[in-house]
Motif scaffolding. Sequence first.
Motif, short mmCIF file in Angstrom:
data_model
loop_
_atom_site.label_atom_id
_atom_site.label_comp_id
_atom_site.label_asym_id
_atom_site.label_seq_id
_atom_site.Cartn_x
_atom_site.Cartn_y
_atom_site.Cartn_z
N ILE A 24 0.85 -1.19 0.00
CA ILE A 24 0.00 0.00 0.00
C ILE A 24 0.88 1.24 0.00
N GLN A 25 0.93 1.90 -1.14
CA GLN A 25 1.72 3.11 -1.31
C GLN A 25 0.79 4.25 -1.71
N THR A 26 0.87 5.35 -0.99
CA THR A 26 0.02 6.50 -1.30
C THR A 26 0.83 7.59 -1.97
N LEU A 27 0.12 8.43 -2.69
CA LEU A 27 0.74 9.57 -3.34
C LEU A 27 0.75 10.75 -2.37
N PRO A 28 1.71 11.64 -2.52
CA PRO A 28 1.68 12.83 -1.67
C PRO A 28 0.44 13.66 -1.98
#
Length: 102
Positions: A24-28
Amino acid sequence: TRADERTLLQVFDAEEVGRLALSIQTLPPPPDIVEFCRCCGEPTLEFYRGSVVVAEVPMRHGEAIDVPHSGYRRLSAKSADLVCQWLADHGVTGPLESRMRK
């Protein structure tokens, strides 16, 4: 409401859950823009340590999550694809279907 909620999937394999959590990687967040969605999120990923809930992470339309203490965050495209496919592979197809409609 909580009374309307039901468990769609339970995974007890700590390594599998760990791999999912790490994917799970989110964008800034965009500067000077507050993004949000008024839906309750579906499904909500609940992470446990033993019998204690340590995090509840609602998904939003297969493309975003609510991060505890940080709020609404868009997932990277790769992360959204991976999480939605993982859920679909485990019988929870709603987020993938929502993502494919966009």
